[in-house]
Design an enzyme around this catalytic site. Structure first.
Site, PDB file in Angstrom:
ATOM      1  N   ILE A  18       0.809  -1.216   0.000  1.00  0.00           N
ATOM      2  CA  ILE A  18       0.000   0.000   0.000  1.00  0.00           C
ATOM      3  C   ILE A  18       0.847   1.274   0.000  1.00  0.00           C
ATOM      4  CG2 ILE A  18      -2.004  -1.059   1.083  1.00  0.00           C
ATOM      5  CD1 ILE A  18      -1.111   0.005   3.744  1.00  0.00           C
ATOM      6  N   GLY A  21       8.524   4.300   0.634  1.00  0.00           N
ATOM      7  CA  GLY A  21       9.231   5.564   0.817  1.00  0.00           C
ATOM      8  C   GLY A  21      10.612   5.312   1.359  1.00  0.00           C
ATOM      9  N   GLY A  22      11.277   6.405   1.731  1.00  0.00           N
ATOM     10  CA  GLY A  22      12.635   6.281   2.244  1.00  0.00           C
ATOM     11  C   GLY A  22      12.708   5.521   3.546  1.00  0.00           C
ATOM     12  N   MET A  23      11.576   5.411   4.270  1.00  0.00           N
ATOM     13  CA  MET A  23      11.580   4.733   5.563  1.00  0.00           C
ATOM     14  C   MET A  23      11.060   3.309   5.468  1.00  0.00           C
ATOM     15  SD  MET A  23      10.385   7.790   8.110  1.00  0.00           S
ATOM     16  CE  MET A  23      11.123   9.401   8.011  1.00  0.00           C
ATOM     17  N   GLY A  24      10.913   2.777   4.273  1.00  0.00           N
ATOM     18  CA  GLY A  24      10.520   1.386   4.147  1.00  0.00           C
ATOM     19  C   GLY A  24       9.288   1.194   3.284  1.00  0.00           C
ATOM     20  N   VAL A  26       5.450  -0.332   2.842  1.00  0.00           N
ATOM     21  CA  VAL A  26       4.292  -0.530   3.697  1.00  0.00           C
ATOM     22  C   VAL A  26       3.336  -1.515   3.030  1.00  0.00           C
ATOM     23  CG1 VAL A  26       2.411   0.586   4.954  1.00  0.00           C
ATOM     24  CG2 VAL A  26       4.541   1.828   4.539  1.00  0.00           C
ATOM     25  N   LYS A  41       5.201  -2.004   8.121  1.00  0.00           N
ATOM     26  CA  LYS A  41       6.258  -1.251   7.452  1.00  0.00           C
ATOM     27  C   LYS A  41       7.558  -2.018   7.635  1.00  0.00           C
ATOM     28  CE  LYS A  41       6.409   3.142   7.016  1.00  0.00           C
ATOM     29  NZ  LYS A  41       6.465   4.612   7.183  1.00  0.00           N
ATOM     30  N   ASP A 134       8.527  15.291  10.009  1.00  0.00           N
ATOM     31  CA  ASP A 134       8.273  15.053   8.591  1.00  0.00           C
ATOM     32  C   ASP A 134       6.787  15.208   8.282  1.00  0.00           C
ATOM     33  OD1 ASP A 134       8.907  14.495   5.968  1.00  0.00           O
ATOM     34  OD2 ASP A 134       8.831  12.327   6.202  1.00  0.00           O
TER      35      ASP A 134
END
Length: 730
Positions: A18, A21-24, A26, A41, A134
């Site tokens: 779904i 991004g840079g943080m993983g 999802v 995530k 963020d």
């Protein structure tokens, strides 16, 4: 990682991807154990394979999991399966604010309720010391019935490769947009437009960074375009660092109050920026505060998450609450002046926290229905100040223009005497307030019930608080400060431990020396050269030499039966012209005695001095009793029957003692920033206390099984009340 679809991580079955991004990446997943859908995530391998970074990320995740608010997407936990680390989060149905804005601007009457819910989410996080870092439309979900959920609170800091400490420079990676992962084309550009100037420069950030990002989101919601935009990342950063938004792009129907709020949120100098997101919540959520000529029309926000205004009403049961006069002068001057007296009827449940303006013409007291009541002595009815949170302990600036106050355990704030949104001065960190005084140099000196600290000083305009005194071990707490004229010294109370009386003391701000003056509490200085203070529920006065910082002569009684709390606060305030305002009532709180009672009901009084005892627990061998003593602050004491002696057992805030069956340990609740954690310690005092269980909920021990293996306790269960739980010891 699309190959994860259909696979299982732990007891989570991956259903679909779904987001990414840079943080993983999802995924939507189904929790097979609890039969619910969640969001998973999966963290990048660079995080999972870095032990130090993963440990720090886990610490951040624990803090983030403590956030519980209807406008914040819940983080359930951090888990690991087959070498993959992943976050388990609440899955939020709906569409992101970014998706909504892709269709164009949002009408004002729809945008403001969304913005209001974002402020409520940020305020809840900021009160826990958590900064989003963020915030952007992509991290705001608009669910069914326009319910807003803010995602990814604080994860930018958790993903920071280096982390940051108070003694180290802030890592630029803490800015969530400038990381190796995010410098890929298209990734940084989508979030750089919402960075604060201090983030863009790689400087230390605080909650004002979120306020800037909130302003960007609200501006874009109203105009349909970003306030700062360029074709490249560099162009965007130049825009936000050097140029102003196009204020003419705001729709004509935007209320003036909202325009002014946007200007304050998007102030490039963070020192001039809106200091607390709660101020934005008050402005957006209460159109009655908007200027009378503001063309609001149908722009009133929908009541999403904000309460109705409270209305003050005097009931039939009132007391003669305040007497104003120059009665102090009757006791301390040789000539008898003309004395004026009057009474103001107040509700019976009014707090003893009252304040009179320096000119003696206005009285401020806590309104039992919320906020403050300001009663001008030349008017018949009070003026009510609302929207202040949980205000208490008012004090007034030397120029009479501001009311300083404490908002519960959260913060020290101020509000204009004429009314308006409150302004944050500093945070309290979850400790109860114990008085404040506004000095003539513009600083505010205040105290809390933190036993490890004493008096603090902070600029009245806001900023970092400076610690002035540190109580000596076992010598008591420093409460109820009163700044002396000239800015040289401060009067205050030393609330001594145990059964000893409090003392009035003075701090020399130049040398740092503390001098004890006489027994009493909550001292105040009068322009006549006298010091007044409370003792045993009455008010006394004594001469005071400002130059030598010493009392002069013998004290004399001024008033009997003055409202006095068990912490030493007295319901008294004095103006510069000698006008005295006080609340009658005597000592508040409960004083109890210990007795033996046999099975026939006969009582035998024990030789234990009276105090605010609760929950007596007799030791298994019958030689002593552990007591929860709530005065001056909650702590545990042990009375030895044979020696007839009282010994203090805890020196931090603690309560609810329970003996282990062998009598070797005491289990109790130790309070840290308002949360009670299960703790135990050996009864002979030879070792430090040890936490048994800690977390976001408070827990209170009640009993231990006869074999000593299990502890039964009560646990706070949010709005539903209390639950009974059991802990296996060892």
């Amino acid at each position: 990682m699309s190959d994860l679809i259909g696979r299982t991580l732990g007891h989570y079955r991956i259903v679909e991807k779904i987001g990414a991004g840079g943080m993983g990446v999802v995924y939507r997943a189904h929790d097979e154990r609890l039969d619910r859908d969640v969001a998973i995530k999966v963290l990048p391998e660079e995080v999972a394979q870095d032990a130090e970074r993963l440990a720090r990320f886990e610490r951040e995740a624990k803090l983030l999991a403590s956030l519980n608010h209807p406008n914040i997407a819940t983080l359930h936990g951090l888990e690991e399966d087959d070498g993959r680390c992943f976050l388990v989060m609440e899955v939020v149905e709906g569409e992101s604010l970014a998706t909504v804005l892709a269709r164009g601007a949002i009408p004002v009457d729809e945008a403001l309720p969304i913005a209001l819910q974002i402020t409520e989410a940020l305020e809840a996080a900021h009160e826990r010391g958590i900064i989003h870092r963020d915030l952007k439309p992509a991290n705001v979900m608009v669910a069914a019935e326009d319910r807003v959920k803010v995602l990814d609170f604080g994860l930018a800091k958790a993903f920071d490769r280096q982390g940051s400490t108070p003694s180290s420079p802030e890592s630029i990676a803490e800015s969530p947009t400038i990381t190796a992962e995010m410098t890929r084309a298209g990734t940084l550009l989508g979030t750089a437009a919402y960075m604060s100037p201090e983030q863009a420069r790689g400087k230390r950030v605080d909650k004002r960074t979120d306020i800037w990002a909130f302003g960007c989101c609200l501006y874009e919601s109203l105009t349909g375009k970003r306030p700062f935009f360029g074709e490249t990342v560099s162009d965007t950063l130049v825009e936000l660092l050097e140029r102003e938004p196009d204020w003419d792009a705001l729709p004509e129907e935007t209320p003036f109050a909202i325009r002014r709020l946007l200007h304050r949120c998007l102030e490039k100098d963070q020192r001039q920026r809106l200091r607390d997101i709660g101020e934005a919540r008050v402005v957006i959520g209460d159109p009655s505060r908007w200027p009378a000529d503001d063309q609001t029309g149908a722009v009133s926000p929908k009541p999403a998450g904000w309460g109705a205004k409270l209305v003050f009403a005097l009931g039939a049961a009132v007391i003669t609450g305040i007497v104003v006069g120059v009665t102090v002068w009757m006791a301390v001057r040789p000539l008898v002046p003309r004395v004026t007296r009057l009474s103001i009827p107040l509700p019976a449940e009014v707090s003893p926290s009252i304040a009179v303006s320096p000119d003696g013409m206005q009285v401020v007291y806590v309104d039992p229905n919320g906020g403050f009541s300001v009663r001008a002595l030349d008017e018949l009815t009070p003026r009510h100040l609302t929207g202040l949170g949980s205000p208490g302990q008012p004090f007034i600036s030397p120029d009479g223009k501001w009311i300083g106050f404490f908002d519960g355990l959260k913060s020290l704030k101020k509000v204009p005497m004429t009314g308006g949104p409150p302004v944050l001065v500093c945070s309290l960190g979850g400790t109860a307030a114990m008085g404040a005084s506004w000095a003539h140099d513009g600083t505010i000196i205040f105290a809390t019930d933190d036993p490890g600290t004493g008096l603090w000083r902070v600029p009245g305009a806001g900023g970092e608080a400076e610690l002035l005194t540190t109580p000596k071990q076992g010598n008591g707490d420093h409460h109820w400060p009163h700044a002396l004229p000239g800015g040289r010294a401060v009067l205050f109370s030393v609330r001594r431990y145990g059964l000893a009386d409090p003392q009035v003391a003075v701090l020399d701000l130049d040398s740092g020396a503390v001098k004890t003056l006489l027994p009493g509490s909550h001292p105040m200085y009068l322009p006549t050269g006298h010091l007044i203070y409370g003792t045993s529920g009455s008010l006394r006065a004594v001469g005071f030499d400002l130059g030598e910082l010493e009392t002069v002569g013998t004290s004399v009684p001024v008033l009997e039966q003055v409202a006095t709390t068990r912490t030493g606060q007295i319901g008294v305030s004095v103006a510069n012209d000698g006008t005295l305002v006080y609340l009658p009532g005597g000592i508040q709180g409960v004083s109890r005695r210990l007795v033996w009672v046999d099975r026939q009901g006969n009582e035998e009084l024990l030789p234990v001095p009276p105090a605010a005892y609760m929950i007596p627990r007799i030791s298994p061998d019958g030689t002593s009793v552990a007591l929860d003593n709530r005065e001056p602050s909650a702590n545990i004491w042990i009375w030895d029957f044979e020696r007839e002696a009282m010994t203090r057992f805890t020196f931090e805030t603690a309560a609810y003692p329970v003996w282990t069956p062998d009598g070797q340990m005491l289990v109790f609740t130790a309070f840290d920033k308002g949360v009670g954690n299960l703790t135990w310690r050996v009864t002979d005092g030879t070792a430090m206390e040890e936490r048994l269980l800690e977390g976001p909920n408070s827990r209170y021990p009640t009993s231990i099984t006869p074999d000593g293996t299990r502890l039964v306790y009560r646990e706070e269960a949010g709005p539903t009340g209390l639950d009974v739980a059991m802990l296996t010891l060892g």
